[in-house]
Design an enzyme around this catalytic site. Structure first.
Site, PDB file in Angstrom:
ATOM      1  N   GLU A   1      18.506  -0.626  39.784  1.00 50.14           N
ATOM      2  CA  GLU A   1      19.675  -0.399  40.642  1.00 50.14           C
ATOM      3  C   GLU A   1      19.206  -0.368  42.107  1.00 50.14           C
ATOM      4  O   GLU A   1      19.901  -0.822  42.999  1.00 50.14           O
ATOM      5  CB  GLU A   1      20.322   0.944  40.261  1.00 50.14           C
ATOM      6  CG  GLU A   1      21.526   1.307  41.109  1.00 50.14           C
ATOM      7  CD  GLU A   1      22.226   2.565  40.609  1.00 50.14           C
ATOM      8  OE1 GLU A   1      22.312   2.754  39.371  1.00 50.14           O
ATOM      9  OE2 GLU A   1      22.669   3.362  41.452  1.00 50.14           O
TER      10      GLU A   1
ATOM     11  N   ARG B   1      28.182  -0.546  39.597  1.00 44.51           N
ATOM     12  CA  ARG B   1      27.127  -0.695  40.630  1.00 44.51           C
ATOM     13  C   ARG B   1      27.002  -2.123  41.153  1.00 44.51           C
ATOM     14  O   ARG B   1      25.903  -2.572  41.502  1.00 44.51           O
ATOM     15  CB  ARG B   1      25.770  -0.225  40.103  1.00 44.51           C
ATOM     16  CG  ARG B   1      25.723   1.201  39.683  1.00 44.51           C
ATOM     17  CD  ARG B   1      26.000   2.199  40.814  1.00 44.51           C
ATOM     18  NE  ARG B   1      26.088   3.518  40.232  1.00 44.51           N
ATOM     19  CZ  ARG B   1      27.248   4.034  39.776  1.00 44.51           C
ATOM     20  NH1 ARG B   1      28.408   3.382  39.917  1.00 44.51           N
ATOM     21  NH2 ARG B   1      27.262   5.230  39.226  1.00 44.51           N
TER      22      ARG B   1
ATOM     23  N   SER C   1      19.108   6.905  41.390  1.00 45.58           N
ATOM     24  CA  SER C   1      18.797   6.269  40.100  1.00 45.58           C
ATOM     25  C   SER C   1      18.061   4.954  40.321  1.00 45.58           C
ATOM     26  O   SER C   1      18.539   4.087  41.060  1.00 45.58           O
ATOM     27  CB  SER C   1      20.085   5.985  39.323  1.00 45.58           C
ATOM     28  OG  SER C   1      20.700   7.208  38.992  1.00 45.58           O
TER      29      SER C   1
HETATM   30  C1  LIG Z   1      19.173  11.640  46.220  1.00 44.79           C
HETATM   31  C2  LIG Z   1      20.007  10.415  45.970  1.00 44.79           C
HETATM   32  C3  LIG Z   1      21.090  10.462  45.118  1.00 44.79           C
HETATM   33  C4  LIG Z   1      21.863   9.327  44.878  1.00 44.79           C
HETATM   34  N1  LIG Z   1      22.919   9.429  44.024  1.00 44.79           N
HETATM   35  C5  LIG Z   1      23.692   8.346  43.809  1.00 44.79           C
HETATM   36  C6  LIG Z   1      24.821   8.441  42.932  1.00 44.79           C
HETATM   37  O1  LIG Z   1      25.137   9.478  42.381  1.00 44.79           O
HETATM   38  N2  LIG Z   1      25.554   7.322  42.732  1.00 44.79           N
HETATM   39  C7  LIG Z   1      25.237   6.124  43.325  1.00 44.79           C
HETATM   40  O2  LIG Z   1      25.959   5.137  43.098  1.00 44.79           O
HETATM   41  N3  LIG Z   1      24.189   6.015  44.157  1.00 44.79           N
HETATM   42  C8  LIG Z   1      23.407   7.089  44.419  1.00 44.79           C
HETATM   43  N4  LIG Z   1      22.340   6.973  45.252  1.00 44.79           N
HETATM   44  C9  LIG Z   1      22.007   5.651  45.843  1.00 44.79           C
HETATM   45  C10 LIG Z   1      22.694   5.344  47.188  1.00 44.79           C
HETATM   46  O3  LIG Z   1      23.010   6.542  47.898  1.00 44.79           O
HETATM   47  C11 LIG Z   1      23.946   4.486  47.029  1.00 44.79           C
HETATM   48  O4  LIG Z   1      23.656   3.238  46.397  1.00 44.79           O
HETATM   49  C12 LIG Z   1      24.610   4.193  48.375  1.00 44.79           C
HETATM   50  O5  LIG Z   1      25.846   3.590  48.148  1.00 44.79           O
HETATM   51  C13 LIG Z   1      23.778   3.264  49.272  1.00 44.79           C
HETATM   52  O6  LIG Z   1      24.314   3.334  50.585  1.00 44.79           O
HETATM   53  P1  LIG Z   1      23.387   3.092  51.844  1.00 44.79           P
HETATM   54  O7  LIG Z   1      24.214   3.140  53.051  1.00 44.79           O
HETATM   55  O8  LIG Z   1      22.228   4.012  51.821  1.00 44.79           O
HETATM   56  O9  LIG Z   1      22.910   1.597  51.582  1.00 44.79           O
HETATM   57  P2  LIG Z   1      21.484   0.946  51.844  1.00 44.79           P
HETATM   58  O10 LIG Z   1      20.472   1.598  50.974  1.00 44.79           O
HETATM   59  O11 LIG Z   1      21.205   0.921  53.296  1.00 44.79           O
HETATM   60  O12 LIG Z   1      21.763  -0.524  51.305  1.00 44.79           O
HETATM   61  C14 LIG Z   1      22.071  -0.728  49.939  1.00 44.79           C
HETATM   62  C15 LIG Z   1      22.638  -2.160  49.778  1.00 44.79           C
HETATM   63  O13 LIG Z   1      23.885  -2.222  50.455  1.00 44.79           O
HETATM   64  C16 LIG Z   1      23.826  -3.221  51.474  1.00 44.79           C
HETATM   65  N5  LIG Z   1      24.594  -2.711  52.615  1.00 44.79           N
HETATM   66  C17 LIG Z   1      24.402  -1.571  53.329  1.00 44.79           C
HETATM   67  N6  LIG Z   1      25.350  -1.448  54.276  1.00 44.79           N
HETATM   68  C18 LIG Z   1      26.143  -2.530  54.162  1.00 44.79           C
HETATM   69  C19 LIG Z   1      27.285  -3.002  54.872  1.00 44.79           C
HETATM   70  N7  LIG Z   1      27.822  -2.330  55.897  1.00 44.79           N
HETATM   71  N8  LIG Z   1      27.839  -4.185  54.475  1.00 44.79           N
HETATM   72  C20 LIG Z   1      27.319  -4.886  53.437  1.00 44.79           C
HETATM   73  N9  LIG Z   1      26.247  -4.509  52.743  1.00 44.79           N
HETATM   74  C21 LIG Z   1      25.667  -3.332  53.103  1.00 44.79           C
HETATM   75  C22 LIG Z   1      22.349  -3.431  51.779  1.00 44.79           C
HETATM   76  O14 LIG Z   1      22.105  -4.722  52.296  1.00 44.79           O
HETATM   77  C23 LIG Z   1      21.748  -3.218  50.405  1.00 44.79           C
HETATM   78  O15 LIG Z   1      21.849  -4.386  49.634  1.00 44.79           O
HETATM   79  C24 LIG Z   1      21.542   8.091  45.516  1.00 44.79           C
HETATM   80  C25 LIG Z   1      20.462   8.043  46.406  1.00 44.79           C
HETATM   81  C26 LIG Z   1      19.692   9.182  46.636  1.00 44.79           C
HETATM   82  C27 LIG Z   1      18.545   9.115  47.607  1.00 44.79           C
END
Ligand SMILES: Cc1cc2nc3c(=O)[nH]c(=O)nc-3n(C[C@H](O)[C@H](O)[C@H](O)COP(=O)(O)OP(=O)(O)OC[C@H]3O[C@@H](n4cnc5c(N)ncnc54)[C@H](O)[C@@H]3O)c2cc1C
Length: 327
Positions: free
Chosen positions: A318, A199, A248
């Site tokens: 996380e 992560r 998480s």
């Molecule tokens: C129901 C549910 C289930 C989930 N299950 C999992 C799972 O099984 N495994 C897991 O790892 N995560 C899980 N997550 C968490 C999440 O989906 C992941 O961490 C995902 O990778 C975040 O992506 P995002 O686009 O939503 O990022 P955001 O929430 O928009 O941002 C997260 C971080 O990434 C940065 N970021 C976003 N886009 C970029 C970019 N283009 N360049 C650089 N930095 C960037 C942001 O600044 C921030 O620091 C879950 C979430 C939910 C709601």
């Protein structure tokens, strides 16, 4: 330089959506949080470069930039974000490929040893992770099944090294194109250069993922679809998918499970304000009706302390808290 001056500076230099005081709650899975002082959704890669170019210089160096993907790992302060939000929208949602992965890229994908037939999948920063799994499955390409129910984007997933079901982005990532907001350099980085581990990556707030290239193995279409279905089923049985949450809350400590530690401290169902620990999975915190980001923040702090009292372990969040919180 004031935020008004920054907005003025960007106006006329960028082509995408540029808005003042836009509420961010709708861009997060928690559906919480206040407005972005300046919100920018770039039209294309050149537009991101124009945005970054406009923000370079000592006078604007202090303006905080928040990069957003699908907001599925973020808790944005009720007071919002005082700087600029750079959010990747539909223009960055695309998938290409299916051809053999070039040898030099294939070398970067650790799964290569057990999956010798590697094919390339190139994706834009805002592409939803389930689309990667579905695109690959339609071509009988294996390796991305684990993303089928993670509601994040490619950019957020690379930054977080998202993972599930015993696999993570690091297992398939060959390379990513990164824009450095300070030097304005745009460069393709081979996956090992991003230092991906559980992560985390070495990407800071100032390094932006524009696109990513994955390696996939040739697989059996029916078996791939069966694995995806099993992952979906497992989630719907063990996680509260349909309510407001961000997955998480805590990282699993080495050799332990954050959910089990929260549960062992007797905290399933524990509530602060409108936010509560899920009864289904103790590492998922739910924002109920009328709750605020501050409630989620307070709940996380309280649970950390109680788990520490019970087990001696400090859990590390996380999910990411963004902006100002009390306490
Ligand atoms: C129901 C549910 C289930 C989930 N299950 C999992 C799972 O099984 N495994 C897991 O790892 N995560 C899980 N997550 C968490 C999440 O989906 C992941 O961490 C995902 O990778 C975040 O992506 P995002 O686009 O939503 O990022 P955001 O929430 O928009 O941002 C997260 C971080 O990434 C940065 N970021 C976003 N886009 C970029 C970019 N283009 N360049 C650089 N930095 C960037 C942001 O600044 C921030 O620091 C879950 C979430 C939910 C709601």
């Amino acid at each position: 330089m004031t935020i008004d001056q920054v907005a003025h500076l960007l106006h006329g230099k960028v082509r995408g959506t540029l808005t003042r005081d836009l509420n961010l709650a709708g861009f997060t899975t928690y559906r919480l949080g206040g407005p972005a002082a300046v919100y920018f959704e770039p039209a294309d890669v050149d537009d991101v470069a124009a945005f970054a170019g406009a923000l370079v210089g000592s006078e604007v160096a202090d303006i905080p930039v928040l990069v957003m993907g699908r907001g599925s790992n973020l808790v944005i302060s009720d007071r919002g974000w005082p700087g600029v939000v750079l959010r990747f929208g539909a223009a960055f949602s695309w998938i290409e490929g299916g051809d053999p992965l070039p040898e030099e890229r294939a070398k970067c994908v650790p799964a290569r040893a057990d999956t010798p037939m590697l094919y390339e999948m190139r994706t834009g920063a805002s592409t939803a992770l389930p689309q990667l799994a579905n695109w690959a499955a339609r071509r009988s390409l294996a390796g991305m099944e684990f993303t089928v129910a993670i509601p994040g984007s490619v950019g957020g997933a690379v930054r977080m090294n998202a993972g599930a079901h015993g696999r993570d982005i690091a297992a398939n990532l060959a390379a990513a194109t990164i824009l450095d907001l300070d030097s304005l350099e745009v460069a393709e980085k081979a996956a090992p250069e991003l230092d991906l581990s559980y992560r985390r990556s070495n990407l800071t707030e100032r390094r932006v993922v524009l696109d990513a290239t994955f390696g996939l193995a040739q697989g059996d279409g029916a078996a791939i679809k069966a694995r995806m279905e099993a992952h979906r089923k497992h989630r719907s049985e063990t996680q509260p998918g349909a309510v407001q949450n961000a997955g998480s809350v805590f990282k699993n400590p080495e050799g332990n499970s954050a959910g089990r530690l929260v549960e062992a401290a007797g905290l399933k169902g524990f509530t602060v304000g409108g936010a509560s620990v899920s009864e289904l999975h103790a590492n998922f915190f739910i924002a109920g009706p009328g709750s605020s980001s501050q409630d989620v923040y307070d709940l996380v702090q309280e649970v950390r302390h109680r788990v520490h009292e019970h087990s001696g372990i400090w859990l590390e969040p996380e999910i990411r808290f963004v902006g100002d919180f009390d306490g």
